[in-house]
Design an enzyme around this catalytic site. Structure first.
Site, PDB file in Angstrom:
ATOM      1  N   GLY A 184       0.857  -1.197   0.000  1.00  0.00           N
ATOM      2  CA  GLY A 184       0.000   0.000   0.000  1.00  0.00           C
ATOM      3  C   GLY A 184       0.886   1.236   0.000  1.00  0.00           C
ATOM      4  O   GLY A 184       2.045   1.190  -0.415  1.00  0.00           O
ATOM      5  N   ARG A 185       0.317   2.326   0.497  1.00  0.00           N
ATOM      6  CA  ARG A 185       1.048   3.604   0.446  1.00  0.00           C
ATOM      7  C   ARG A 185       2.344   3.553   1.234  1.00  0.00           C
ATOM      8  O   ARG A 185       3.381   4.042   0.787  1.00  0.00           O
ATOM      9  CB  ARG A 185       0.146   4.726   0.983  1.00  0.00           C
ATOM     10  CG  ARG A 185      -1.014   5.041   0.067  1.00  0.00           C
ATOM     11  CD  ARG A 185      -1.993   5.972   0.736  1.00  0.00           C
ATOM     12  NE  ARG A 185      -2.688   5.279   1.797  1.00  0.00           N
ATOM     13  CZ  ARG A 185      -4.013   5.229   1.924  1.00  0.00           C
ATOM     14  NH1 ARG A 185      -4.784   5.843   1.074  1.00  0.00           N
ATOM     15  NH2 ARG A 185      -4.568   4.570   2.929  1.00  0.00           N
ATOM     16  N   ILE A 186       2.301   2.942   2.434  1.00  0.00           N
ATOM     17  CA  ILE A 186       3.518   2.905   3.264  1.00  0.00           C
ATOM     18  C   ILE A 186       4.515   1.897   2.685  1.00  0.00           C
ATOM     19  O   ILE A 186       5.718   2.172   2.605  1.00  0.00           O
ATOM     20  CB  ILE A 186       3.170   2.573   4.736  1.00  0.00           C
ATOM     21  CG1 ILE A 186       2.284   3.687   5.324  1.00  0.00           C
ATOM     22  CG2 ILE A 186       4.450   2.417   5.565  1.00  0.00           C
ATOM     23  CD1 ILE A 186       1.776   3.425   6.734  1.00  0.00           C
ATOM     24  N   GLU A 195       0.868  -4.545  23.128  1.00  0.00           N
ATOM     25  CA  GLU A 195       1.696  -3.382  23.497  1.00  0.00           C
ATOM     26  C   GLU A 195       1.102  -2.663  24.694  1.00  0.00           C
ATOM     27  O   GLU A 195      -0.118  -2.557  24.776  1.00  0.00           O
ATOM     28  CB  GLU A 195       1.721  -2.379  22.330  1.00  0.00           C
ATOM     29  CG  GLU A 195       2.612  -2.789  21.203  1.00  0.00           C
ATOM     30  CD  GLU A 195       2.470  -1.846  20.011  1.00  0.00           C
ATOM     31  OE1 GLU A 195       1.993  -0.720  20.190  1.00  0.00           O
ATOM     32  OE2 GLU A 195       2.830  -2.269  18.921  1.00  0.00           O
ATOM     33  N   ARG A 230      -2.644  -8.520  -1.920  1.00  0.00           N
ATOM     34  CA  ARG A 230      -3.875  -9.190  -2.379  1.00  0.00           C
ATOM     35  C   ARG A 230      -3.988  -9.106  -3.901  1.00  0.00           C
ATOM     36  O   ARG A 230      -4.332 -10.067  -4.558  1.00  0.00           O
ATOM     37  CB  ARG A 230      -5.093  -8.529  -1.738  1.00  0.00           C
ATOM     38  CG  ARG A 230      -5.526  -9.200  -0.459  1.00  0.00           C
ATOM     39  CD  ARG A 230      -6.711  -8.528   0.099  1.00  0.00           C
ATOM     40  NE  ARG A 230      -6.496  -7.077   0.189  1.00  0.00           N
ATOM     41  CZ  ARG A 230      -7.319  -6.230   0.766  1.00  0.00           C
ATOM     42  NH1 ARG A 230      -8.434  -6.646   1.293  1.00  0.00           N
ATOM     43  NH2 ARG A 230      -7.055  -4.943   0.834  1.00  0.00           N
ATOM     44  N   GLY A 278       6.901   4.511  14.920  1.00  0.00           N
ATOM     45  CA  GLY A 278       6.938   4.625  13.454  1.00  0.00           C
ATOM     46  C   GLY A 278       6.600   6.008  12.930  1.00  0.00           C
ATOM     47  O   GLY A 278       7.251   6.517  12.015  1.00  0.00           O
ATOM     48  N   THR A 285       6.631  -2.792  11.055  1.00  0.00           N
ATOM     49  CA  THR A 285       6.200  -1.464  11.512  1.00  0.00           C
ATOM     50  C   THR A 285       4.680  -1.347  11.410  1.00  0.00           C
ATOM     51  O   THR A 285       4.139  -0.249  11.474  1.00  0.00           O
ATOM     52  CB  THR A 285       6.814  -0.338  10.628  1.00  0.00           C
ATOM     53  OG1 THR A 285       6.508  -0.631   9.263  1.00  0.00           O
ATOM     54  CG2 THR A 285       8.308  -0.208  10.829  1.00  0.00           C
ATOM     55  N   SER A 286       3.986  -2.488  11.200  1.00  0.00           N
ATOM     56  CA  SER A 286       2.536  -2.413  10.958  1.00  0.00           C
ATOM     57  C   SER A 286       1.752  -2.599  12.259  1.00  0.00           C
ATOM     58  O   SER A 286       1.468  -1.625  12.965  1.00  0.00           O
ATOM     59  CB  SER A 286       2.127  -3.437   9.909  1.00  0.00           C
ATOM     60  OG  SER A 286       2.354  -4.758  10.364  1.00  0.00           O
ATOM     61  N   ARG A 287       1.450  -3.838  12.597  1.00  0.00           N
ATOM     62  CA  ARG A 287       0.797  -4.153  13.860  1.00  0.00           C
ATOM     63  C   ARG A 287       1.364  -5.489  14.350  1.00  0.00           C
ATOM     64  O   ARG A 287       1.652  -6.390  13.543  1.00  0.00           O
ATOM     65  CB  ARG A 287      -0.726  -4.295  13.690  1.00  0.00           C
ATOM     66  CG  ARG A 287      -1.477  -2.989  13.557  1.00  0.00           C
ATOM     67  CD  ARG A 287      -1.444  -2.139  14.837  1.00  0.00           C
ATOM     68  NE  ARG A 287      -2.212  -0.919  14.708  1.00  0.00           N
ATOM     69  CZ  ARG A 287      -1.719   0.263  14.321  1.00  0.00           C
ATOM     70  NH1 ARG A 287      -0.445   0.381  14.028  1.00  0.00           N
ATOM     71  NH2 ARG A 287      -2.507   1.324  14.260  1.00  0.00           N
ATOM     72  N   HIS A 303       6.985   1.363  19.328  1.00  0.00           N
ATOM     73  CA  HIS A 303       5.940   1.877  18.419  1.00  0.00           C
ATOM     74  C   HIS A 303       6.119   3.384  18.158  1.00  0.00           C
ATOM     75  O   HIS A 303       5.286   4.198  18.562  1.00  0.00           O
ATOM     76  CB  HIS A 303       4.538   1.585  18.982  1.00  0.00           C
ATOM     77  CG  HIS A 303       3.460   1.693  17.935  1.00  0.00           C
ATOM     78  ND1 HIS A 303       2.290   0.964  17.986  1.00  0.00           N
ATOM     79  CD2 HIS A 303       3.362   2.449  16.809  1.00  0.00           C
ATOM     80  CE1 HIS A 303       1.529   1.274  16.947  1.00  0.00           C
ATOM     81  NE2 HIS A 303       2.173   2.184  16.220  1.00  0.00           N
TER      82      HIS A 303
HETATM   83  C1  8YV Z   1       0.079   6.022  15.896  1.00  0.00           C
HETATM   84  C2  8YV Z   1      -0.033   4.179  14.171  1.00  0.00           C
HETATM   85  O1  8YV Z   1       1.119   6.489  16.652  1.00  0.00           O
HETATM   86  O2  8YV Z   1      -1.044   5.530  12.529  1.00  0.00           O
HETATM   87  C3  8YV Z   1      -1.010   4.446  13.085  1.00  0.00           C
HETATM   88  O3  8YV Z   1      -1.778   3.524  12.740  1.00  0.00           O
HETATM   89  O4  8YV Z   1       0.185   3.077  14.542  1.00  0.00           O
HETATM   90  C4  8YV Z   1       0.741   5.284  14.779  1.00  0.00           C
HETATM   91  O5  8YV Z   1       1.115   6.181  13.803  1.00  0.00           O
HETATM   92  C5  8YV Z   1      -0.832   5.312  16.869  1.00  0.00           C
HETATM   93  O6  8YV Z   1      -1.790   4.534  16.282  1.00  0.00           O
HETATM   94  C6  8YV Z   1      -1.524   6.359  17.742  1.00  0.00           C
HETATM   95  O7  8YV Z   1      -2.782   6.731  17.243  1.00  0.00           O
END
Ligand code: 8YV
Length: 322
Positions: A159-161, A270, A181, A290, A239-241, A288
């Site tokens: 995707g974009r990231i 987390e 996908r 990112g 860096t996602s989840r 976290h």
């Molecule tokens: C946020 C993130 O810091 O944008 C997201 O989805 O994971 C991070 O950039 C975090 O979700 C706080 O809202």
């Protein structure tokens, strides 16, 4: 009467000032987390929420709403903390903050690639512990890592990231392959090679980096079976989840050197990450961060505020999830 807006956590000052001009705003200047039961109670007193990924806005939150809350503007591109189905059922709009954090997260991806492959965690700890002077600077062993230049980066979720991370990685001469996908247009692919199944991509990866949202589909996308397909020198980046990785499988692979290293910014549960990660020399961990730059957090805050303005001025929302 001005619409009432609750801002659940401290935003960038400029965004808070802008919001205060047109709305009856409750800010959280001390940035104290609002307990979940309090948040549920507050939901019936406000017309809009500006939320973050730290707030739990699941099914329970929506159960007893009286119809006052009309919009949740999340500061974050991810919204896995919000029950989108419940919001839809209750006719509550949800917005997020895509695009503005692409560069910051891509920077973090490169940071993790370099740190994990060049053993930066170990090197940093050595200097900080004051024991560098006790080391024998062996030319072939001392803090020797793996080069990044010219290696293959497999991106899960283009995707974009993911695409921004690919663009940055190309500065190191990295070859980009990806699993998604759908195959992208050649314009968006920009020379990257597509794999329609993750299993066939894994053996080709020197580095594999996850850039998917957290969904039922992406849960444990890196698991025992997929990790076992990686070469022994591979490095896993996330860096996602946290939910995209099966911790038991990754930790076992790192402990037994089935892969070379990992660089992780996100974790299951987390901030209470699996403690085994912290004991591994070959795992570089971040809390976290990112999107954590002044510029990006300001842009994210402003985008959430602008979504609130658009909604109450009956203008199209900038970034509508539902
Ligand atoms: C946020 C993130 O810091 O944008 C997201 O989805 O994971 C991070 O950039 C975090 O979700 C706080 O809202």
């Amino acid at each position: 009467m001005k619409p009432k807006i609750l801002v659940t956590r401290k935003l960038s000052d400029t965004a808070e000032e802008k919001l205060k001009k047109d709305f009856d705003v409750t800010l959280n200047p001390k940035d104290e987390p609002i307990p979940n039961n309090e948040l549920i109670k507050m939901a019936n007193e406000y017309d809009g929420f500006i939320s973050t990924g730290f707030d739990k806005i699941g099914e329970e939150f929506f159960k007893d709403l009286n119809g006052k809350l009309k919009i949740i503007a999340q500061v974050g591109v991810g919204y896995d903390n919000i029950s989108i189905k419940s919001a839809e059922d209750k006719n509550i709009k949800v917005t997020n903050t895509p695009n503005v954090l692409n560069e910051a997260v891509a920077e973090t991806t490169i940071l993790l690639i370099l740190a994990a492959s060049r053993r930066i965690g170990e090197a940093y700890n050595l200097v900080r512990s004051g024991t560098w002077k006790d080391q024998k600077p062996d030319l072939t062993k001392f803090m020797i890592g793996n080069s990044v230049t010219g290696k293959t980066l497999g991106i899960i979720g283009m995707g974009r990231i993911g695409r921004m991370a690919a663009k940055c990685a190309k500065a190191f001469g990295m070859k980009i392959i990806y699993y998604n996908r759908n195959k992208l247009s050649s314009d968006l692919e920009d020379g990257a090679k597509y794999f329609s199944d993750i299993e066939s991509m894994m053996p080709e990866c020197d580095f594999v980096s996850i850039h998917t949202p957290a969904t039922a589909e992406t849960k444990h996308i890196l698991n025992k079976a997929t990790i076992n397909l990686l070469p022994k020198h591979a490095v896993v980046i996330n860096t996602s989840r946290g939910s995209t990785i099966d911790d038991d499988a990754l930790i076992e692979a790192l402990q037994n050197n089935k892969i070379y290293a990992a660089g992780l910014d996100v974790f299951n549960n987390e901030p209470n990450l699996d403690a085994r990660y912290m004991k591994l020399d070959n795992c570089f961990v971040l809390p976290h961060v990112g999107s954590a730059t002044h510029e990006t957090r300001l842009a994210m805050s402003m985008m959430a505020v602008d979504n609130i303005f658009c909604f109450f001025e009956n203008k199209p929302l900038i970034s509508e999830v539902v």
